[in-house]
Design an enzyme around this catalytic site. Structure first.
Site, short mmCIF file in Angstrom:
data_model
loop_
_atom_site.label_atom_id
_atom_site.label_comp_id
_atom_site.label_asym_id
_atom_site.label_seq_id
_atom_site.Cartn_x
_atom_site.Cartn_y
_atom_site.Cartn_z
CG HIS A 353 -26.50 15.65 -37.92
ND1 HIS A 353 -25.98 16.54 -37.01
CD2 HIS A 353 -27.82 15.60 -37.69
CE1 HIS A 353 -26.96 16.98 -36.25
NE2 HIS A 353 -28.09 16.44 -36.64
NE ARG A 541 -16.95 7.44 -31.03
CZ ARG A 541 -17.98 6.61 -31.09
NH1 ARG A 541 -19.13 6.94 -30.54
NH2 ARG A 541 -17.88 5.43 -31.65
CB THR A 648 -20.36 21.00 -30.96
OG1 THR A 648 -20.24 19.60 -30.66
CG2 THR A 648 -21.52 21.24 -31.89
C1 LIG Z 1 -18.84 18.03 -27.75
C2 LIG Z 1 -18.65 16.57 -27.66
C3 LIG Z 1 -18.44 15.80 -28.81
C4 LIG Z 1 -18.33 16.40 -30.19
O1 LIG Z 1 -16.98 16.66 -30.47
P1 LIG Z 1 -16.47 17.05 -31.93
O2 LIG Z 1 -15.04 17.38 -31.73
O3 LIG Z 1 -17.27 18.22 -32.37
O4 LIG Z 1 -16.67 15.85 -32.77
C5 LIG Z 1 -18.25 14.45 -28.67
N1 LIG Z 1 -18.27 13.85 -27.47
C6 LIG Z 1 -18.47 14.56 -26.33
C7 LIG Z 1 -18.46 13.84 -25.04
C8 LIG Z 1 -18.67 15.93 -26.39
O5 LIG Z 1 -18.87 16.62 -25.26
#
Ligand SMILES: *Cc1c(COP(=O)(O)O)cnc(C)c1O
Length: 811
Positions: A353, A541, A648
């Protein structure tokens, strides 16, 4: 084929009232949302329980191959609406509530997020659970039942404060079922020596080990309208009755309970080492032991277990799996090494990852052999045989040396996962390329056939039908309902992206979502924001590589632009942040503080007014993401190229009509390929340019600071007192950017980011052009469904076949 429950509104009302009356000693009208939620959840349990039993029966009757997805995190968020949607009864239940005069939204909001994960990695694992059930594959999850999920974040005086997230609190987790009869023992510590087992054989004897009981709690995973129920198994720790005398004090018991007490609030550095290692081994050993037991119930030979079982290692946390599987086969079931190794490597597969080296887990051999003495012996043996085998094949010695599991006094978990399995995949095309050419290049040279890509995905149902119901209805209106069952049908929207009435509809949808978010912002922060402004969102994050700070620098630039020219013609913007920082990640917390103080400064300046607002929403989590993401006009995906494995949230934003502001990183590249260059805003360095700096060591942040007057002024703003109450945080940021040479190249990307943002402002003013872009994003987002991602895992890595779902599906 579509398969929904037969349920009339009247029947639902009768079932619900009966369950409520059995459970709650009160009148429906007086019940709290929580009481109503519990009664509703229990009603749903009655609906899916027969399907669950039938699924398990049919899988074992057919001796179906099962993939087990091992992950230390699962981040499903709320389950109520998903379960209703997937049963095909969401509308029926909503209608029933209306008839009963009850507020469905309040009840749905009474569910506490199941937050057994930090961010993207855990959310992906949860998405895969949904998609496995939806595609019908037999794929089961295996993880830990943390008592406390990811911490709850409060913002106090601009600082992050962490509170425990007692997610199942006094109510318990309504979705789970304890499975006492599947409990197993897991051993830690002690000594292991080899004793004579007769016939010239040796067998290991474990002495003085600590024996703990692993008790599973199963959480059903419902497929979308297909009657399939898969299983997510979460392990909890207990003290076995026969050892209770070993734990006379409460403190003794606490030390045991700690193993499943808290999710580690950081997915990128290792801390609390011993406990973390114990968590990882605990869930891995317990999961593998029960898998072997249930396989043997079929009466098939253990050497052939790979024909019926796949075990997937999600990131390195469960990477002890190949060694533990060997231990079980050899020590517990008396298998010979070669047969066990053959089975193990065919069973195991691994997803990487991250290329961030601090997140590739390593354990000191001292700690590892102390906590897991027998597993350590097996790892050394695996390593020695690997060296010998590679040597016999004439492999390059230096290369093989680099790929050893035990090196320089450390156990390299990724190496164990790769050597002990048959597949290693990255999570976006660029990420897999980087693994091949950089992070894992020696492995790639030795065993190229193991490498493959599986670009991450999202559960489109949660981000459209659940998070964006009005958007979903508008899509129905223009292209019909088919896309709800087959996301690829969404492409029909391509035909209407330039239709003025369709554009108008989708504009209104976005305005409604923005209004809903604006109300929440006002309620929770007191800041009034105008829905006429561009909603520019960065939620994820908090991490230096994700470069929230670059976003902040742009905001400071806009602030000075307005202050210099208050009468100027600005396109108003609301910048919205949501982010948790790991509790020990000092720099990330400083950025949160600065964002909040900058927000105070800007939001309270009458000269700035509605031209610019900055909002930090506390406690970012899945349910908040469901509120924020559909309201975004701009999706900030601005990590330094090469650092974000996939991302994501970029996909969630795209699917709900935001335009992406992106570097060429992770899945942003694949998003660009889907929507076309003209419907995404790309800026910044490429990964090759980044790597060029690494190779030549020619980056000079201070030079950029000294020579670019705009940059100079923006960076000085962190330390010249403009932003009140964050002197130490400001100078920490200044030092990171200038004194310590700006590790993530924010300064180099700044001008190109500012220019790209100016393009966004211009584009937004041209509503036709903007709606074309926005709708192109929705229309071409189908590639990112996790249903397809999981089909690729199932076919290409796990070699599953598609079982018939039994009577529910045959209908
Ligand atoms: C989708 C999601 C993430 C991932 O976000 P990225 O911008 O891809 O790091 C993190 N936290 C929550 C609560 C999410 O729904």
């Amino acid at each position: 084929m579509e398969q929904t429950m037969e349920l009339t509104t009247d029947q639902f009302i009768r079932d619900f009232e009966q369950t409520f009356n059995e459970q709650q000693q009160t009148l429906l009208q007086n019940a709290t949302p929580t009481e109503l939620f519990l009664a509703l959840a229990h009603t749903i349990r009655q609906y899916y329980t027969p399907m669950w039993l039938e699924r398990n029966e049919s899988l074992s009757a057919r001796q179906e191959k099962i993939a087990y997805y091992f992950s230390i995190e699962f981040l499903p968020g709320r389950m109520l609406e998903t379960n209703l949607l997937n049963l095909g009864i969401l509308d029926t239940v909503k209608e029933g509530f209306t008839q009963l005069g009850l507020d469905f939204t309040a009840v749905k909001n009474a569910e506490h997020d199941m937050a057994l994960g930090n961010g993207g990695l855990g959310r992906l694992a949860a998405a895969f659970m949904d998609s496995l059930a939806t595609t019908g594959y037999a794929g089961f999850g295996n993880g830990l039942r943390y008592k406390y999920g990811l911490f709850k974040q409060r913002i106090v005086d601009g600082y992050q404060v962490e509170l425990p997230d007692a997610w199942f609190g006094s109510l318990g987790n309504v979705w789970e079922t304890r499975k006492d009869h599947d409990a197993v023992n897991v051993r830690f510590f002690g000594n292991v020596y080899m004793a004579d087992a007769g016939e010239g054989k040796l067998k290991p004897v474990y002495s003085n080990a600590q024996v703990l009981r692993a008790v599973p709690y199963d959480v059903p995973q419902l497929g979308y309208k297909n009657g399939v129920v898969n299983n997510l198994r979460l392990w909890d720790v207990e003290i076995p009755e026969e050892y209770e005398l070993n734990y006379p004090t409460i403190a003794d018991r606490r030390r045991v309970e700690d193993i499943t007490a808290v999710l580690y609030p950081d997915d990128s550095t290792e801390e609390g080492k011993k406990l973390r290692l114990m968590q990882e081994y605990f869930m891995t050993s317990a999961g593998l032991q029960t898998i072997v037991k249930s396989y043997l119930k079929m009466g098939l030979p253990l050497e052939k277990i790979y024909e019926k079982v796949s075990v997937h290692i999600n990131d390195t946390h469960p990477a002890v799996a190949p060694a533990e599987f060997m231990r079980i086969l050899i020590d517990d079931y008396g298998m010979e090494w070669d047969a066990a190794w053959n089975a193990t490597t065919k069973v195991m597969s691994y997803t990487n990852h991250t290329i961030l080296s601090e997140a590739l887990e390593k354990w000191s051999t001292g700690l590892f052999s102390f906590v897991l003495p027998r597993v350590f012996q097996i790892i050394v043996e695996i390593d020695n045989r690997y060296m010998a085998q590679m040597g016999a094949q004439g492999a390059d010695y230096a290369r093989v040396e680099n790929t050893r599991i035990v090196r320089n006094g450390q156990v390299h978990m990724a190496h164990l996962a790769i050597i002990g399995g048959h597949s290693v995949n990255g999570v976006a095309q660029i990420h897999t390329e980087l693994l091949k050419e950089d992070t894992l290049r020696d492995f790639y040279a030795l065993t190229p056939e193991k490498f493959n890509n599986k670009t991450n995905g999202i559960v489109q149902r949660r981000w459209t039908q659940i998070a964006a119901p009005v958007l979903s209805q508008t899509i129905d209106k223009w292209i019909g309902f088919e896309w709800r069952n087959d996301i690829h049908a969404l492409r029909a929207l391509n035909d209407v992206v330039d239709n003025p009435r369709a554009q108008n509809d989708f504009w209104e949808v976005k305005q409604l979502a923005k209004k809903r978010l604006a109300d929440y912002i006002e309620e929770t922060t007191g800041v009034h924001v105008s829905t006429d402004a561009i909603f520019d969102v960065q939620v994820k994050r908090l991490h230096a590589y994700k470069r929230q700070l670059l976003n902040v620098m742009h905001i400071i630039k806009l602030y000075w632009d307005i202050k210099d020219n208050p009468e100027g013609d600005f396109t108003p913007r609301v910048f919205i942040f949501g982010a948790k920082a790991a509790p020990g990640y000092h720099f990330a917390k400083s950025i949160i503080k600065v964002i909040n103080e900058l927000a105070n400064l800007i939001n309270n300046d009458p000269e700035i007014g509605d031209k610019l607002k900055v909002v930090f929403l506390e406690n970012y989590r899945v349910s908040l993401a469901e509120l924020i993401i559909p309201a975004a006009n701009v999706s900030e995906q601005i990590s330094l190229a090469s650092k974000e494995a996939s991302g994501t949230s970029n996909m969630k934003f795209m699917m709900t009509g935001a335009v992406t502001m992106a570097t060429l990183d992770g899945a942003n590249i694949e998003i660009r390929d889907e929507v076309g260059e003209e419907n995404i805003v790309i800026f910044g360095m490429t990964k090759d340019e980044v790597y060029h700096h690494y190779e030549t060591h020619d980056y000079n942040a201070r030079y950029l600071y000294d020579t670019d007057p705009v940059l100079h002024r923006v960076i000085n703003t962190f330390v010249d007192g403009t932003i009140p109450r964050c002197q130490s945080e400001g100078s920490e940021i200044f030092d990171a950017l200038v004194t310590y040479n700006d590790e993530y190249f924010l300064l180099e990307d700044f001008q190109s980011y500012v220019a790209a943002q100016a393009r966004v402002s211009a584009l937004y003013r041209d509503r036709e052009r903007w709606m074309h872009m926005s709708m192109m994003n929705i229309a071409n987002s189908d590639k990112f469904t996790s249903d397809d991602t999981i089909r690729q895992y199932a076919e290409e890595i796990w070699h599953l076949s598609l079982p018939h779902a039994g009577r529910h599906r045959a209908a």
